[in-house]
Design a protein around this motif. Structure first.
Motif, PDB file in Angstrom:
ATOM      1  N   GLN A 112      -3.200  34.223  20.958  1.00  0.00           N
ATOM      2  CA  GLN A 112      -2.934  33.790  22.322  1.00  0.00           C
ATOM      3  C   GLN A 112      -2.227  32.433  22.296  1.00  0.00           C
ATOM      4  OE1 GLN A 112      -3.310  35.419  25.008  1.00  0.00           O
ATOM      5  NE2 GLN A 112      -5.115  36.734  24.993  1.00  0.00           N
ATOM      6  N   VAL A 113      -1.597  32.088  23.410  1.00  0.00           N
ATOM      7  CA  VAL A 113      -0.980  30.773  23.554  1.00  0.00           C
ATOM      8  C   VAL A 113      -1.995  29.825  24.179  1.00  0.00           C
ATOM      9  CG1 VAL A 113       0.792  29.449  24.750  1.00  0.00           C
ATOM     10  CG2 VAL A 113       1.366  31.642  23.736  1.00  0.00           C
ATOM     11  N   GLN A 114      -2.152  28.646  23.591  1.00  0.00           N
ATOM     12  CA  GLN A 114      -3.035  27.626  24.141  1.00  0.00           C
ATOM     13  C   GLN A 114      -2.197  26.524  24.766  1.00  0.00           C
ATOM     14  OE1 GLN A 114      -5.302  25.347  21.307  1.00  0.00           O
ATOM     15  NE2 GLN A 114      -6.771  24.646  22.848  1.00  0.00           N
ATOM     16  N   LEU A 115      -2.436  26.243  26.045  1.00  0.00           N
ATOM     17  CA  LEU A 115      -1.734  25.168  26.729  1.00  0.00           C
ATOM     18  C   LEU A 115      -2.415  23.848  26.400  1.00  0.00           C
ATOM     19  CD1 LEU A 115      -1.178  26.791  30.261  1.00  0.00           C
ATOM     20  CD2 LEU A 115       0.180  27.024  28.168  1.00  0.00           C
ATOM     21  N   ILE A 116      -1.638  22.872  25.939  1.00  0.00           N
ATOM     22  CA  ILE A 116      -2.192  21.575  25.546  1.00  0.00           C
ATOM     23  C   ILE A 116      -2.095  20.569  26.684  1.00  0.00           C
ATOM     24  CG2 ILE A 116      -2.053  19.680  23.894  1.00  0.00           C
ATOM     25  CD1 ILE A 116      -2.899  22.362  22.676  1.00  0.00           C
ATOM     26  N   ALA A 117      -0.922  20.426  27.274  1.00  0.00           N
ATOM     27  CA  ALA A 117      -0.730  19.459  28.350  1.00  0.00           C
ATOM     28  C   ALA A 117       0.581  19.746  29.059  1.00  0.00           C
ATOM     29  CB  ALA A 117      -0.727  18.028  27.809  1.00  0.00           C
ATOM     30  N   ALA A 118       0.654  19.319  30.325  1.00  0.00           N
ATOM     31  CA  ALA A 118       1.864  19.529  31.123  1.00  0.00           C
ATOM     32  C   ALA A 118       2.360  18.208  31.696  1.00  0.00           C
ATOM     33  CB  ALA A 118       1.580  20.507  32.264  1.00  0.00           C
ATOM     34  N   ASN A 119       3.658  18.183  31.959  1.00  0.00           N
ATOM     35  CA  ASN A 119       4.299  17.049  32.639  1.00  0.00           C
ATOM     36  C   ASN A 119       4.119  15.734  31.878  1.00  0.00           C
ATOM     37  OD1 ASN A 119       5.083  18.782  34.838  1.00  0.00           O
ATOM     38  ND2 ASN A 119       2.968  18.691  35.537  1.00  0.00           N
ATOM     39  N   ILE A 120       4.302  15.815  30.560  1.00  0.00           N
ATOM     40  CA  ILE A 120       4.256  14.639  29.695  1.00  0.00           C
ATOM     41  C   ILE A 120       5.675  14.088  29.563  1.00  0.00           C
ATOM     42  CG2 ILE A 120       3.694  13.789  27.389  1.00  0.00           C
ATOM     43  CD1 ILE A 120       1.263  14.675  29.023  1.00  0.00           C
ATOM     44  N   ASP A 121       5.822  12.768  29.654  1.00  0.00           N
ATOM     45  CA  ASP A 121       7.127  12.129  29.515  1.00  0.00           C
ATOM     46  C   ASP A 121       7.409  11.712  28.072  1.00  0.00           C
ATOM     47  OD1 ASP A 121       7.894  12.120  32.355  1.00  0.00           O
ATOM     48  OD2 ASP A 121       6.207  10.748  32.580  1.00  0.00           O
ATOM     49  N   THR A 122       6.405  11.172  27.395  1.00  0.00           N
ATOM     50  CA  THR A 122       6.557  10.719  26.015  1.00  0.00           C
ATOM     51  C   THR A 122       5.384  11.207  25.188  1.00  0.00           C
ATOM     52  OG1 THR A 122       7.755   8.720  26.673  1.00  0.00           O
ATOM     53  CG2 THR A 122       6.765   8.718  24.485  1.00  0.00           C
ATOM     54  N   LEU A 123       5.680  11.762  24.012  1.00  0.00           N
ATOM     55  CA  LEU A 123       4.649  12.233  23.098  1.00  0.00           C
ATOM     56  C   LEU A 123       4.598  11.286  21.904  1.00  0.00           C
ATOM     57  CD1 LEU A 123       2.745  14.787  22.981  1.00  0.00           C
ATOM     58  CD2 LEU A 123       4.349  15.708  21.307  1.00  0.00           C
ATOM     59  N   PHE A 124       3.510  10.527  21.799  1.00  0.00           N
ATOM     60  CA  PHE A 124       3.313   9.648  20.655  1.00  0.00           C
ATOM     61  C   PHE A 124       2.668  10.464  19.532  1.00  0.00           C
ATOM     62  CE2 PHE A 124       3.020   6.311  24.087  1.00  0.00           C
ATOM     63  CZ  PHE A 124       4.199   5.662  23.745  1.00  0.00           C
ATOM     64  N   VAL A 125       3.427  10.711  18.477  1.00  0.00           N
ATOM     65  CA  VAL A 125       2.924  11.459  17.319  1.00  0.00           C
ATOM     66  C   VAL A 125       2.326  10.436  16.363  1.00  0.00           C
ATOM     67  CG1 VAL A 125       3.498  13.049  15.467  1.00  0.00           C
ATOM     68  CG2 VAL A 125       4.739  13.170  17.644  1.00  0.00           C
ATOM     69  N   VAL A 126       1.003  10.445  16.258  1.00  0.00           N
ATOM     70  CA  VAL A 126       0.295   9.394  15.533  1.00  0.00           C
ATOM     71  C   VAL A 126      -0.091   9.871  14.136  1.00  0.00           C
ATOM     72  CG1 VAL A 126      -1.625   7.759  15.613  1.00  0.00           C
ATOM     73  CG2 VAL A 126      -0.632   8.615  17.753  1.00  0.00           C
ATOM     74  N   VAL A 153       7.848   9.908  19.896  1.00  0.00           N
ATOM     75  CA  VAL A 153       7.838   8.624  19.194  1.00  0.00           C
ATOM     76  C   VAL A 153       6.799   8.734  18.080  1.00  0.00           C
ATOM     77  CG1 VAL A 153       7.388   6.149  19.356  1.00  0.00           C
ATOM     78  CG2 VAL A 153       8.477   7.341  21.271  1.00  0.00           C
ATOM     79  N   ILE A 154       7.184   8.411  16.853  1.00  0.00           N
ATOM     80  CA  ILE A 154       6.236   8.413  15.741  1.00  0.00           C
ATOM     81  C   ILE A 154       5.554   7.055  15.682  1.00  0.00           C
ATOM     82  CG2 ILE A 154       5.962   8.568  13.233  1.00  0.00           C
ATOM     83  CD1 ILE A 154       8.344  10.465  13.184  1.00  0.00           C
ATOM     84  N   VAL A 155       4.221   7.069  15.715  1.00  0.00           N
ATOM     85  CA  VAL A 155       3.439   5.840  15.654  1.00  0.00           C
ATOM     86  C   VAL A 155       2.641   5.827  14.355  1.00  0.00           C
ATOM     87  CG1 VAL A 155       1.657   4.441  16.764  1.00  0.00           C
ATOM     88  CG2 VAL A 155       3.260   5.750  18.171  1.00  0.00           C
TER      89      VAL A 155
END
Length: 362
Positions: A112-126, A153-155
């Protein structure tokens, strides 16, 4: 009291007065013309907009202009979604079209597809400057962000634990020249200053990454408090334990909304071909020059990718990661499409049986 929402509609004279107004309650939650243009004044008044802050088994925690409540399950929504709240039947609340959607193939065997989040402007990949640092994992998150048309953005965290974080940052920058890389100590005031350009009022940002990389510490740093508990990583393998147990939006000083997420042990891509192609655009451009359209870039004659590999223009490890992600995404997407087809066929059969049964009872 009936609220006047006309200021939130596109083209309204109230929306852009001569003097810069204070941000409205909805604008502070991320409301913008993209959502306003989907509705009219009547719908806006009768079904006020609310944003989903968190999703629980018991329902959706939503907040709006003068509204903060838990509504029962019903709308197929995820954290960050905007709903038009049906006061009489909250289960029938309408989910507005999303500006972006982060999703993955859910763990397990049902695909199945799992929804993580909606309407995000910036994703900080930590990720952290230790054994957690992994280019292949970073590429998965970047492909996810590119596919959802979210700025990644990679953090790099835990810079205080290494002599020099520069090699980690340099390696992260090899993944894409369109992705900013920020190295910092997640504690104290450093994160607020280093991430200020992306955490502007009305913006929604999210932290994603493995457990123990410092996502909750970053959230606390931006929030200016220690509301979210943190745990130390294991010294032997730098692995962390889950601190955050569910996804939740947090309003933070400065005006942005911040999503902290539990660490993901598994990130399987699905329906993310566009994001993979954008991340590996150089390899995709080479592949377009292959003699055969269905070239697998292995032993076929006239393979432009293999020619670049032989000449040293392509890194073997990166080519292998590209192939793996494309194969994984194609498999998961096909499996999901097949499951949807079977579900549609089953639903059609059930409706046919019910219709026939009803006809016979007449």
């Amino acid at each position: 009291m009936v609220r006047d929402y006309s200021a939130f509609l596109p083209g309204s004279s109230k929306a852009q007065p001569a003097a810069a107004p204070a941000r409205s309650a909805l604008e502070a939650l991320g409301w913008r013309p993209f959502f306003a243009q989907q509705i009219d004044a009547t719908a806006l008044t009768e079904t006020p907009p609310v944003r989903v802050l968190s999703v629980h088994r018991g329902g959706l925690q939503v907040v709006g202009d003068g509204i903060e409540e838990l509504i029962p399950p019903g709308p197929e929504a995820t954290v960050g979604d905007w709903l038009l709240l049906d006061r009489a039947l909250p289960r029938n609340s309408r989910v507005l079209e999303r500006a972006s959607l982060v999703k993955r193939r859910a763990p397990g065997h049902d695909r199945q597809v799992q929804l993580i989040a909606a309407n995000i402007d910036t994703l900080f990949v930590v990720t952290s400057c230790n054994q957690d640092f992994n280019l292949a994992r970073l590429e998965r998150y970047l492909a996810l962000a590119f596919d959802a048309e979210i700025e990644p953005v990679i953090v790099l965290t835990k810079t205080d634990l290494v002599t020099d974080p520069a090699p980690y940052a340099a390696e992260a920058r090899t993944l894409s020249d369109r992705v900013a890389v920020v190295a910092l100590d997640a504690r104290g005031a450093a994160p607020a200053a280093a991430l200020a350009d992306w955490c502007r009022p009305g913006r929604t940002v999210a932290f994603v990454g493995s457990s123990g990389v410092g996502k909750s510490t970053l959230t606390n740093a931006l929030s200016g408090n220690q509301a979210i508990a943190t745990q130390a990583i294991r010294e032997d393998d730098a692995k962390g334990r889950h601190t955050t147990t569910h996804r939740e939006l947090h309003p933070v000083p400065g005006g942005c909304l911040l999503l902290d997420t539990p660490g993901m042990r598994e990130l399987q891509l699905t329906d993310a071909a566009a994001g993979i192609a954008e991340l590996f655009e150089d390899l995709e451009a080479l592949a377009a020059g292959c003699r055969f359209r269905d070239c697998q870039h292995e032993t076929e004659p006239g393979c432009a990718v293999q020619a670049a590999l032989d000449s040293g223009g392509v890194e073997p490890a990166r080519l292998a990661r590209w192939r793996k992600l494309k194969a994984e995404d194609a498999f998961n997407s096909a499996s999901l499409s097949e499951r949807r087809g079977k579900d549609r066929a089953f639903g059609k059969m059930v409706r046919g049986v019910m219709k026939e049964t009803s006809r016979r009872k007449r």
